[in-house]
Design an enzyme around this catalytic site. Structure first.
Site, short mmCIF file in Angstrom:
data_model
loop_
_atom_site.label_atom_id
_atom_site.label_comp_id
_atom_site.label_asym_id
_atom_site.label_seq_id
_atom_site.Cartn_x
_atom_site.Cartn_y
_atom_site.Cartn_z
N ASP A 195 0.83 -1.21 0.00
CA ASP A 195 0.00 0.00 0.00
C ASP A 195 0.87 1.26 0.00
O ASP A 195 1.80 1.37 0.81
CB ASP A 195 -0.85 -0.04 1.28
CG ASP A 195 -1.97 0.98 1.28
OD1 ASP A 195 -2.90 0.85 0.48
OD2 ASP A 195 -1.91 1.93 2.10
N HIS A 324 -10.72 -1.38 -4.76
CA HIS A 324 -11.63 -0.94 -3.70
C HIS A 324 -11.65 0.58 -3.52
O HIS A 324 -12.39 1.09 -2.68
CB HIS A 324 -11.21 -1.61 -2.39
CG HIS A 324 -9.82 -1.22 -1.99
ND1 HIS A 324 -8.71 -1.63 -2.70
CD2 HIS A 324 -9.36 -0.43 -1.00
CE1 HIS A 324 -7.63 -1.10 -2.15
NE2 HIS A 324 -7.99 -0.37 -1.12
N ASP A 325 -10.84 1.30 -4.29
CA ASP A 325 -10.81 2.77 -4.21
C ASP A 325 -11.46 3.44 -5.42
O ASP A 325 -11.61 4.66 -5.43
CB ASP A 325 -9.36 3.27 -4.13
CG ASP A 325 -8.63 2.82 -2.88
OD1 ASP A 325 -9.29 2.62 -1.85
OD2 ASP A 325 -7.39 2.67 -2.95
O1 TEU Z 1 -4.76 4.06 -1.35
C1 TEU Z 1 -3.89 5.07 -1.63
C2 TEU Z 1 -4.39 6.16 -2.49
O2 TEU Z 1 -3.68 7.07 -2.73
C3 TEU Z 1 -5.71 6.18 -3.04
O3 TEU Z 1 -6.19 5.20 -3.78
C4 TEU Z 1 -6.65 6.85 -2.12
O4 TEU Z 1 -7.22 6.02 -1.19
C5 TEU Z 1 -7.73 7.43 -2.97
O5 TEU Z 1 -7.15 8.13 -3.97
C6 TEU Z 1 -8.56 8.34 -2.17
O6 TEU Z 1 -9.37 9.01 -3.08
C7 TEU Z 1 -4.38 3.09 -0.45
C8 TEU Z 1 -5.51 2.13 -0.24
O7 TEU Z 1 -5.77 1.47 -1.44
C9 TEU Z 1 -6.68 2.86 0.30
O8 TEU Z 1 -7.81 2.05 0.44
C10 TEU Z 1 -6.29 3.43 1.64
O9 TEU Z 1 -7.32 4.24 2.13
C11 TEU Z 1 -5.01 4.27 1.55
O10 TEU Z 1 -3.99 3.64 0.80
C12 TEU Z 1 -4.44 4.46 2.93
O11 TEU Z 1 -3.95 3.26 3.43
#
Ligand code: TEU
Length: 550
Positions: A195, A324-325
């Site tokens: 991550d 998931h984002d």
């Molecule tokens: O995501 C990192 C990230 O920069 C993005 O996808 C962000 O969550 C998104 O742009 C917000 O709009 C990772 C994970 O995939 C995400 O679910 C987490 O929330 C984040 O890191 C923090 O751990």
């Protein structure tokens, strides 16, 4: 392909365990639910399962806030069940990749509890503490600094206030992370999805940000691919991956450029196998995700084209529409109404036949759509909840804020997996933690598997094609029709075999007559299509996709 790494011809499936399948009726998906649905994954033909975090966590960011790296959260099951899942997967010839969040921990992790206890705590320096915050902003609204009453100092959190950033300058932090990773690999897992791993090196002194360059948050230029990132990843490789075989190590890297990615994924540098880049998923927005605009297909061609070219000689691409984002691709860039099935297949075809390793996010193989959220009470994601509270506090009209959040919010991806047409879509016997999309009556796995023409069977054929046709995994890539606003076309070529992929990314008829040798191509073997009856000629119907081989 003996000398090529296995993951070049592999397809990864991502499970967000909270939303996949609930085996114990508490309304939250769990490992038992995953184990109960392995036939689905096997029928699809996937090679690797990437499991979003299942570690103990206060669930402030649904598990991306880890309070214990060495165990399983009781809401998801037990370590014993994880071992059983691993054994099940291996018995079916599949691998398991764990999600690993080491840019930050939960504020409830014992490391942080100890760090915050006093200014002279031995773990004080494991996180970033300052009397005065700098100007960095958090990805989840507001300042990236939180005042901690215990010592009157502020700590850094690029994400939520319950996700304090680890200080990777401290060698003890790095050593603790590497030994934990080694324990997981010794346990038998097959790799990691790391991550925001390109955020772990921060500019010493944490100076104020000027532009937020590289990422949308102010301060991003001081931690997106920061000064020691390559050194840290190489050290991680030496300490964790070296001497182990057949693993997959993928780095999630918001703001990564092609030049960075070449360095990160050059096998000779021993950093990571591939990265998740974000350029294509930012093409429909400018600085904020809450005001998206329609995609110009030519921008997508330019972007993918440059990434294909940039990593053609060394390095490797990851290919994804969804996770998931991200909102559901069929709602975002397809047509989730009249042409739902056709456009979901078209977009799948377009993505999977590029050079790189494709990732399928749960439900993508069913053509699952975005959700219509009726009120703020239906949202669960901290990003959405914080944004709403902030915008409304600043005087914006609540209804307008709600409407603006529909297309891009992350809960679109997190509604439960739609297994069948029963009341909660077969996801749970209890009350689901987040609403089930009412369209599960029509869109569900049972229906898709029974229908030979479903999105599911098209994805299955795409995966089969990657396994069976070396030109898909390894062929050279050439973009065609760069200026055509509707038709996405390219070739792949390997040792005398050539594939042509043409996709009409629109609901209007289109033509590929302008590609070199078009007539001959139209007469060549048709390997895969989403059109019925089998199409011929140079005209493409709405959302028609074809793969020809010669
Ligand atoms: O995501 C990192 C990230 O920069 C993005 O996808 C962000 O969550 C998104 O742009 C917000 O709009 C990772 C994970 O995939 C995400 O679910 C987490 O929330 C984040 O890191 C923090 O751990």
């Amino acid at each position: 392909m003996p000398s090529e790494p296995w993951w070049k011809s592999a397809v990864v499936y991502q499970i967000y365990p909270r939303s996949f399948a609930d085996s114990d009726g508490d309304g939250i998906g769990d490992l038992g639910g995953v184990r109960a649905h392995l036939d689905h994954l096997q029928a699809l033909g996937i090679d690797v399962l990437w499991l979003s975090p299942i570690y103990p966590s206060p669930q402030d960011d649904n598990g991306y806030d880890i309070s214990d790296y060495e165990d399983v959260d009781p809401v998801f099951g037990t370590l014993g069940e994880l071992d059983a899942l691993l054994a099940d997967l291996h018995a079916r010839g599949m691998r398991l990749v764990m999600d690993l969040v080491v840019n930050h921990t939960s504020d409830e992790h014992p490391w942080f509890v100890e760090s915050r206890a006093s200014k002279d705590s031995p773990k004080r320096d494991w996180y970033f503490w300052r009397e005065q915050p700098n100007n960095w902003t958090s990805a989840f609204s507001g300042s990236a600094w939180e005042l901690d009453e215990a010592t009157g100092e502020h700590y850094l959190h690029v994400f939520s206030r319950k996700q304090p950033d680890l200080n990777w300058e401290n060698p003890d932090v790095r050593e603790a992370v590497y030994s934990m990773m080694n324990r997981w690999l010794d346990r038998g897992v097959d790799g990691f999805r790391m991550d925001v791993v390109n955020f772990i090196s921060k500019t010493p002194g944490l100076p104020d940000g000027a532009t937020g360059a590289g990422w949308r948050q102010l301060g991003g230029e001081h931690y997106v691919c920061g000064p020691r990132i390559h050194e840290f990843l190489q050290e991680m490789h030496r300490e964790v991956f070296a001497g182990r075989d057949a693993l997959l190590n993928v780095g999630e890297m918001p703001g990564v450029t092609i030049e960075d990615a070449k360095l990160f994924t050059d096998p000779a540098r021993h950093e990571v196998d591939m990265v998740f880049q974000f350029e294509h998923v930012n093409l429909d927005q400018d600085g904020t995700k809450w005001k998206p605009f329609p995609l110009d297909l030519r921008d997508l061609k330019r972007s993918f084209g440059r990434w294909q070219e940039g990593l053609a000689e060394s390095g490797w691409n990851s290919l994804y529409w969804n996770n998931h984002d991200q909102p559901r691709i069929v709602s975002r860039w397809g047509d989730d109404g009249e042409h739902r099935v056709r456009s979901a297949k078209a977009l799948g075809t377009l993505l999977h036949l590029h050079r790189g390793t494709p990732y399928v996010y749960q439900g993508e193989e069913l053509g699952m759509t975005n959700m219509a959220f009726g009120s703020i009470g239906e949202f669960r994601d901290i990003e959405a909840l914080n944004h709403y509270a902030e915008a409304v506090a600043e005087g914006e009209d609540p209804a307008a804020v709600l409407a603006s959040m529909q297309p891009m919010n992350r809960d679109n991806a997190r509604t439960p997996m739609q297994w069948d047409d029963s009341p909660h879509a077969g996801f749970t016997a209890g009350e689901p933690w987040i609403g089930v999309n009412p369209n599960h009556a029509e869109i569900n796995a049972a229906a898709a598997i029974a229908d030979r023409d479903s999105v599911f069977h098209h994805y299955r054929r795409l995966i089969e094609l990657r396994h069976d046709e070396p030109a898909v995994a390894l062929g050279d890539f050439t973009m065609l029709l760069e200026d055509d606003p509707h038709v996405y076309a390219f070739t792949r070529a390997l040792e005398g075999t050539e594939l042509l992929v043409v996709v009409n990314v629109s609901g209007e008829p289109a033509s590929f007559a302008a590609i070199p040798d078009a007539e001959a191509w139209a007469g060549a073997e048709l390997v895969l299509t989403n059109a019925e009856p089998e199409p011929r000629g140079l005209e493409l119907g709405p959302w028609e996709a074809r793969v020809h081989r010669r």
